[in-house]
Design a protein around this motif. Structure first.
Motif, mmCIF file in Angstrom:
data_model
loop_
_atom_site.group_PDB
_atom_site.id
_atom_site.type_symbol
_atom_site.label_atom_id
_atom_site.label_comp_id
_atom_site.label_asym_id
_atom_site.label_seq_id
_atom_site.Cartn_x
_atom_site.Cartn_y
_atom_site.Cartn_z
ATOM 1 N N GLU A 66 48.405 135.591 96.341
ATOM 2 C CA GLU A 66 48.276 134.747 97.551
ATOM 3 C C GLU A 66 46.853 135.117 98.116
ATOM 4 O OE1 GLU A 66 51.462 134.613 100.307
ATOM 5 O OE2 GLU A 66 50.448 133.138 101.482
ATOM 6 N N ASP A 67 46.076 134.106 98.507
ATOM 7 C CA ASP A 67 44.665 134.477 99.204
ATOM 8 C C ASP A 67 44.406 133.578 100.265
ATOM 9 O OD1 ASP A 67 42.142 135.050 99.549
ATOM 10 O OD2 ASP A 67 41.480 134.698 97.436
ATOM 11 N N GLU A 68 44.424 133.902 101.429
ATOM 12 C CA GLU A 68 44.328 133.121 102.689
ATOM 13 C C GLU A 68 42.595 132.893 102.640
ATOM 14 O OE1 GLU A 68 48.405 134.513 104.908
ATOM 15 O OE2 GLU A 68 46.366 134.646 105.943
ATOM 16 N N VAL A 69 41.891 133.541 102.160
ATOM 17 C CA VAL A 69 40.382 133.819 102.476
ATOM 18 C C VAL A 69 39.443 133.068 101.359
ATOM 19 C CG1 VAL A 69 38.449 135.096 103.131
ATOM 20 C CG2 VAL A 69 40.707 135.720 104.001
ATOM 21 N N GLY A 70 39.674 133.810 100.329
ATOM 22 C CA GLY A 70 38.983 133.075 99.091
ATOM 23 C C GLY A 70 37.578 133.613 98.802
ATOM 24 N N THR A 71 37.102 134.528 99.579
ATOM 25 C CA THR A 71 35.804 134.947 99.405
ATOM 26 C C THR A 71 35.867 136.473 99.299
ATOM 27 O OG1 THR A 71 35.313 135.172 101.649
ATOM 28 C CG2 THR A 71 34.520 133.269 100.441
ATOM 29 N N HIS A 72 35.450 136.910 97.826
ATOM 30 C CA HIS A 72 35.710 138.354 97.697
ATOM 31 C C HIS A 72 34.575 138.705 96.716
ATOM 32 C CE1 HIS A 72 39.659 138.025 99.394
ATOM 33 N NE2 HIS A 72 40.165 137.136 98.362
ATOM 34 N N ASP A 106 18.990 131.698 90.958
ATOM 35 C CA ASP A 106 18.215 132.651 90.206
ATOM 36 C C ASP A 106 18.776 133.820 90.041
ATOM 37 O OD1 ASP A 106 18.077 133.519 92.783
ATOM 38 O OD2 ASP A 106 16.002 133.789 93.006
ATOM 39 N N GLY A 107 19.918 133.981 90.372
ATOM 40 C CA GLY A 107 20.847 135.231 90.255
ATOM 41 C C GLY A 107 20.765 136.212 91.516
ATOM 42 N N GLY A 108 19.801 135.833 92.634
ATOM 43 C CA GLY A 108 19.831 136.621 93.776
ATOM 44 C C GLY A 108 20.889 136.859 94.574
ATOM 45 N N LEU A 109 21.294 137.906 94.975
ATOM 46 C CA LEU A 109 22.548 138.422 95.819
ATOM 47 C C LEU A 109 22.204 138.331 97.357
ATOM 48 C CD1 LEU A 109 24.032 140.800 93.502
ATOM 49 C CD2 LEU A 109 24.607 138.432 93.476
ATOM 50 N N ALA A 110 22.875 137.811 98.186
ATOM 51 C CA ALA A 110 22.964 137.705 99.591
ATOM 52 C C ALA A 110 24.212 138.197 100.190
ATOM 53 C CB ALA A 110 22.153 136.443 100.183
ATOM 54 N N ILE A 111 24.356 139.001 101.111
ATOM 55 C CA ILE A 111 25.652 139.646 101.685
ATOM 56 C C ILE A 111 25.604 138.681 102.891
ATOM 57 C CG2 ILE A 111 26.612 141.363 102.973
ATOM 58 C CD1 ILE A 111 25.459 143.185 101.024
ATOM 59 N N LEU A 112 26.815 137.849 103.220
ATOM 60 C CA LEU A 112 27.097 137.041 104.517
ATOM 61 C C LEU A 112 27.933 137.696 105.098
ATOM 62 C CD1 LEU A 112 26.666 133.669 102.469
ATOM 63 C CD2 LEU A 112 24.837 134.817 103.806
ATOM 64 N N PRO A 113 28.106 137.365 106.414
ATOM 65 C CA PRO A 113 29.409 138.001 107.377
ATOM 66 C C PRO A 113 30.571 137.613 106.697
ATOM 67 C CG PRO A 113 27.674 136.735 108.477
ATOM 68 C CD PRO A 113 27.300 136.533 107.231
ATOM 69 N N PRO A 114 31.648 138.283 106.572
ATOM 70 C CA PRO A 114 32.936 137.730 106.214
ATOM 71 C C PRO A 114 33.453 136.649 106.766
ATOM 72 C CG PRO A 114 32.716 140.184 106.547
ATOM 73 C CD PRO A 114 31.667 139.763 107.205
ATOM 74 N N ALA A 115 34.036 135.739 106.099
ATOM 75 C CA ALA A 115 34.755 134.476 106.490
ATOM 76 C C ALA A 115 36.149 134.768 107.102
ATOM 77 C CB ALA A 115 34.712 133.561 105.337
ATOM 78 N N THR A 116 36.595 135.969 107.030
ATOM 79 C CA THR A 116 38.186 136.142 107.606
ATOM 80 C C THR A 116 38.260 135.897 109.069
ATOM 81 O OG1 THR A 116 37.544 138.430 107.166
ATOM 82 C CG2 THR A 116 39.223 137.434 105.903
ATOM 83 N N ALA A 117 39.210 135.255 109.405
ATOM 84 C CA ALA A 117 39.731 135.511 110.904
ATOM 85 C C ALA A 117 40.688 136.478 111.184
ATOM 86 C CB ALA A 117 40.273 134.044 111.249
#
Lengths: 205, 205
Positions: B81-87, B145-156
């Motif tokens: 079960e996954d209420e968030v989907g971003t990992h 281009d394969g570049g990685l960026a860390i964004l704020p978590p989307a969890t409530a």
């Protein structure tokens, strides 16, 4: 010129390589991938890490200037020349289990994981150190949804990628035993090691 | 209802978990990531592997139905079960070296790698087994281009992801000690383990 050493199809070899040496991996016939693994001689559990490499390089695409890091965040290899530009650091080395699970193989199959662990085992490297490998010439498409697809390697015969060793390393190279990732047939690679020839400023992006 | 156990900010805990149990990781306050690592009790060197997981799932995006594999290709955890989907499964656990190299920190800093190895070390797991971790709620953008960026978590606050154990495991969970990946402040997580409650058919995609 140093002709290098052949890594026959579906096999692996390992070498002790001094710091600031060049390790050139040559695709002899074209369209052949290989697995590269490295571990420093002063800590045989501190192997190559894709996660650490992604951490510091902030990219999953590695080419000239990219530094490959160990689990403990030490620079092991720098890509100083890259005639191809398509490599993969997402997929784990092909293994007996992968042929069984992914392809329904029931007999023993030559595989990169066993070839890496056997060749490095001769230098005392524990098998558990090999969790991943840098897959030279492996052509992987990453979809916008994160899906992965293996495409035929884009290498022509004789093209190569060259690494500089950032410390004394044990370096293993396999000629990948899969056929799917290698344009339909497993072929050899050639490895040319030039000791001490790597300039500290080469490959700095 | 089983309230679960708190994993305080910047710390880690580990548990021995029977097969077919549910492990729910809850983001108590929202916008907080954590590292999950697992190793089977019958082989303490056969830890979680991002490469093997990508091999068999053919995707770097993992959510409900995804199976997380070990280095030796054994299923360890299934996301049921996954209420968030971003990992994220690309970045290695934050470590003392990462804070030094990436952020110029000079003093000791709490970090997920030490928290994972210390909590699992209590069960006899060798530190070298922890080469990577599954980063729950970590929101990473992968560029074309394969570049990685860390964004704020989307969890409530209160959202969670739940894993089923596919065999007897040692499972470690940290509340990540970085602030950058966690919306500016390190916060706790909560872990609720329900032994034997996982159905074998749950989460099959």
């Amino acid at each position: 010129m140093n002709p290098g050493e052949l890594v026959p199809a579906m096999s692996g070899r390992a070498w002790r390589v001094p710091p600031r040496s060049l390790v050139e991996v040559i695709d002899v016939e074209g369209s052949q991938t290989g697995d590269v693994f490295a571990v420093p001689t002063d800590d045989l559990e501190d192997g190559l890490s894709n996660g650490r490499t992604f951490d510091y390089g902030e990219s999953i695409r590695l080419t000239t200037g990219s530094v490959l890091y160990s689990r403990r965040s030490r620079p092991l290899l720098t890509i100083v020349e890259d005639e191809v530009g398509t490599h993969d650091f997402l997929w784990a080395p092909c293994s007996q289990e992968m042929y069984e699970i992914g392809y329904g193989v029931t007999e023993p199959h030559p595989n990169c994981l066993d070839n890496l662990t056997a060749s490095l085992g001769g230098f005392g490297v524990p098998a558990a150190t090999v969790t991943i490998a840098f897959n030279v010439f492996m052509n992987v498409a990453v979809g916008q949804d994160g899906g992965l697809a293996i495409l035929p390697p884009a290498t022509a015969a004789g093209q190569s990628v060259t690494f500089r060793t950032e410390r004394e390393l044990l370096v293993a190279v396999t000629a990948c035993a899969a056929t799917t990732a290698n344009g339909g047939a497993a072929k050899p690679l050639r490895v040319r090691i030039t000791e001490g020839a790597g300039s500290p400023t080469q490959g700095r992006a």
